[in-house]
Design an enzyme around this catalytic site. Structure first.
Site, mmCIF file in Angstrom:
data_model
loop_
_atom_site.group_PDB
_atom_site.id
_atom_site.type_symbol
_atom_site.label_atom_id
_atom_site.label_comp_id
_atom_site.label_asym_id
_atom_site.label_seq_id
_atom_site.Cartn_x
_atom_site.Cartn_y
_atom_site.Cartn_z
ATOM 1 N N GLY A 12 0.778 -1.240 0.000
ATOM 2 C CA GLY A 12 0.000 0.000 0.000
ATOM 3 C C GLY A 12 0.805 1.283 0.000
ATOM 4 O O GLY A 12 0.294 2.329 0.399
ATOM 5 N N SER A 13 2.040 1.241 -0.519
ATOM 6 C CA SER A 13 2.829 2.490 -0.486
ATOM 7 C C SER A 13 2.235 3.553 -1.410
ATOM 8 O O SER A 13 2.318 4.747 -1.125
ATOM 9 C CB SER A 13 4.298 2.224 -0.822
ATOM 10 O OG SER A 13 4.443 1.861 -2.178
ATOM 11 N N LYS A 65 -8.445 -13.198 -11.234
ATOM 12 C CA LYS A 65 -9.608 -12.300 -11.267
ATOM 13 C C LYS A 65 -10.460 -12.590 -10.034
ATOM 14 O O LYS A 65 -10.236 -13.581 -9.335
ATOM 15 C CB LYS A 65 -10.433 -12.527 -12.542
ATOM 16 C CG LYS A 65 -11.002 -13.932 -12.628
ATOM 17 C CD LYS A 65 -11.868 -14.116 -13.857
ATOM 18 C CE LYS A 65 -12.487 -15.506 -13.883
ATOM 19 N NZ LYS A 65 -13.348 -15.763 -15.015
ATOM 20 N N MET A 92 -3.884 -6.719 -7.709
ATOM 21 C CA MET A 92 -3.240 -7.688 -8.577
ATOM 22 C C MET A 92 -4.218 -8.633 -9.287
ATOM 23 O O MET A 92 -3.850 -9.729 -9.677
ATOM 24 C CB MET A 92 -2.199 -8.482 -7.781
ATOM 25 C CG MET A 92 -1.136 -7.588 -7.132
ATOM 26 S SD MET A 92 -0.420 -6.339 -8.252
ATOM 27 C CE MET A 92 0.623 -7.386 -9.241
ATOM 28 N N ARG A 93 -5.445 -8.180 -9.468
ATOM 29 C CA ARG A 93 -6.408 -8.980 -10.231
ATOM 30 C C ARG A 93 -6.978 -8.161 -11.378
ATOM 31 O O ARG A 93 -7.109 -6.940 -11.266
ATOM 32 C CB ARG A 93 -7.547 -9.468 -9.330
ATOM 33 C CG ARG A 93 -7.079 -10.526 -8.350
ATOM 34 C CD ARG A 93 -8.160 -10.858 -7.348
ATOM 35 N NE ARG A 93 -7.603 -11.611 -6.249
ATOM 36 C CZ ARG A 93 -7.601 -12.949 -6.165
ATOM 37 N NH1 ARG A 93 -8.174 -13.656 -7.106
ATOM 38 N NH2 ARG A 93 -7.046 -13.544 -5.141
ATOM 39 N N ASN A 109 -5.414 3.121 -12.828
ATOM 40 C CA ASN A 109 -4.433 2.137 -12.356
ATOM 41 C C ASN A 109 -3.045 2.727 -12.492
ATOM 42 O O ASN A 109 -2.804 3.572 -13.351
ATOM 43 C CB ASN A 109 -4.526 0.853 -13.195
ATOM 44 C CG ASN A 109 -3.565 -0.215 -12.711
ATOM 45 O OD1 ASN A 109 -3.423 -0.436 -11.500
ATOM 46 N ND2 ASN A 109 -2.896 -0.893 -13.634
ATOM 47 N N HIS A 111 0.809 1.316 -13.183
ATOM 48 C CA HIS A 111 1.524 0.111 -13.618
ATOM 49 C C HIS A 111 3.024 0.430 -13.661
ATOM 50 O O HIS A 111 3.415 1.479 -14.172
ATOM 51 C CB HIS A 111 1.025 -0.322 -15.003
ATOM 52 C CG HIS A 111 1.677 -1.580 -15.473
ATOM 53 N ND1 HIS A 111 1.337 -2.821 -14.968
ATOM 54 C CD2 HIS A 111 2.692 -1.794 -16.348
ATOM 55 C CE1 HIS A 111 2.109 -3.740 -15.535
ATOM 56 N NE2 HIS A 111 2.930 -3.134 -16.372
HETATM 57 C C1 GAR Z 1 3.385 -0.919 -7.494
HETATM 58 O O1 GAR Z 1 4.701 -0.879 -7.974
HETATM 59 C C2 GAR Z 1 2.394 -0.933 -8.636
HETATM 60 O O2 GAR Z 1 2.833 -0.212 -9.745
HETATM 61 C C3 GAR Z 1 2.314 -2.408 -8.947
HETATM 62 O O3 GAR Z 1 2.337 -3.039 -7.699
HETATM 63 C C4 GAR Z 1 3.092 -2.236 -6.780
HETATM 64 C C5 GAR Z 1 2.244 -2.029 -5.540
HETATM 65 O O4 GAR Z 1 2.969 -1.401 -4.540
HETATM 66 N N1 GAR Z 1 1.124 -2.704 -9.662
HETATM 67 C C6 GAR Z 1 1.039 -3.632 -10.607
HETATM 68 O O5 GAR Z 1 1.980 -4.330 -10.940
HETATM 69 C C7 GAR Z 1 -0.327 -3.747 -11.237
HETATM 70 N N2 GAR Z 1 -0.297 -4.623 -12.380
HETATM 71 P P1 GAR Z 1 2.231 -0.737 -3.291
HETATM 72 O O6 GAR Z 1 1.317 -1.800 -2.696
HETATM 73 O O7 GAR Z 1 3.370 -0.410 -2.373
HETATM 74 O O8 GAR Z 1 1.495 0.467 -3.781
#
Ligand code: GAR
Length: 193
Positions: A12-13, A65, A92-93, A109, A111
């Site tokens: 969740g950063s 999903k 992540m879904r 989103n 990415h």
């Molecule tokens: C982030 O780097 C985000 O871009 C990626 O997951 C990480 C979550 O970090 N998202 C994906 O890969 C989506 N396909 P966080 O939980 O610290 O925000």
């Protein structure tokens, strides 16, 4: 002020960066609910620390999903919280019809690649393995594809000699925490216009 819901699966950063911008009055919109498909996700504890309602929604039997029932429950919770839009922060879904139809053009989103390069999982690792000189992150609208929706903004970082997947991801995340609040603020401004 526009209200948004957050969906996340992990630490969740990115949510923290958004919540801190909201707390300091610079986000122009308000996170009102946080939902996760992962009962032990750090994002749920973080949300409670910000006194934002946070719920685990059991995702159902699939890995990539949510079940239609789970998505319908997410839509119900988001509607009950009266959100104007939805922010995916490390969710992540893949998003399917019930949620897409409930908030068309209103799901953002982030990415961790310079899309259209390296869609899908662990994009930072894909970048290191491909040997590209530059990586980064992209904020985009969510559509029915995987990381294919309209791009709203990007930030790039160099890939340095000796980078591992982890060191590159850490450098990308620094940019994510600046880019996402800026993009969310701009999106909220357009909603208000
Ligand atoms: C982030 O780097 C985000 O871009 C990626 O997951 C990480 C979550 O970090 N998202 C994906 O890969 C989506 N396909 P966080 O939980 O610290 O925000």
């Amino acid at each position: 002020m526009p209200r948004f819901g957050v969906l996340g699966s992990g630490k969740g950063s990115n949510f923290r960066a958004l919540a801190e911008a909201w707390r300091t009055g610079t986000l122009g919109c308000e996170p009102v609910i946080v939902l996760s498909d992962n009962e032990s996700a750090g994002i749920l504890d973080l949300a409670r620390g910000f006194e934002i309602p946070a719920h685990f929604v059991p995702p159902g039997p699939f890995r990539t999903k949510m079940s239609p029932e789970a998505e319908t429950e997410i839509v119900r919770l988001l509607r009950e919280a009266k959100v104007n839009f939805v922010v995916l922060a490390g969710f992540m879904r893949v998003i399917k019809e019930p949620l897409l139809m409930a908030f068309p053009g209103r799901i953002l989103n982030i990415h961790p690649s310079l899309l259209p390069a390296f869609r899908g999982l662990e994009a930072w690792r894909q970048a290191v393995e491909a040997g590209v000189p530059e990586a980064g992150c992209t904020v985009h609208l969510v559509d029915a594809g995987v990381d294919t929706g309209k791009i709203l903004g990007q930030a790039s970082v160099p890939v340095l000699p000796g980078d591992t997947a982890e060191t590159l991801h850490a450098r990308i995340q620094v940019e994510e925490h600046e880019l996402y609040p800026r993009m969310v603020r701009e999106f909220a401004e357009e909603l208000r216009a």
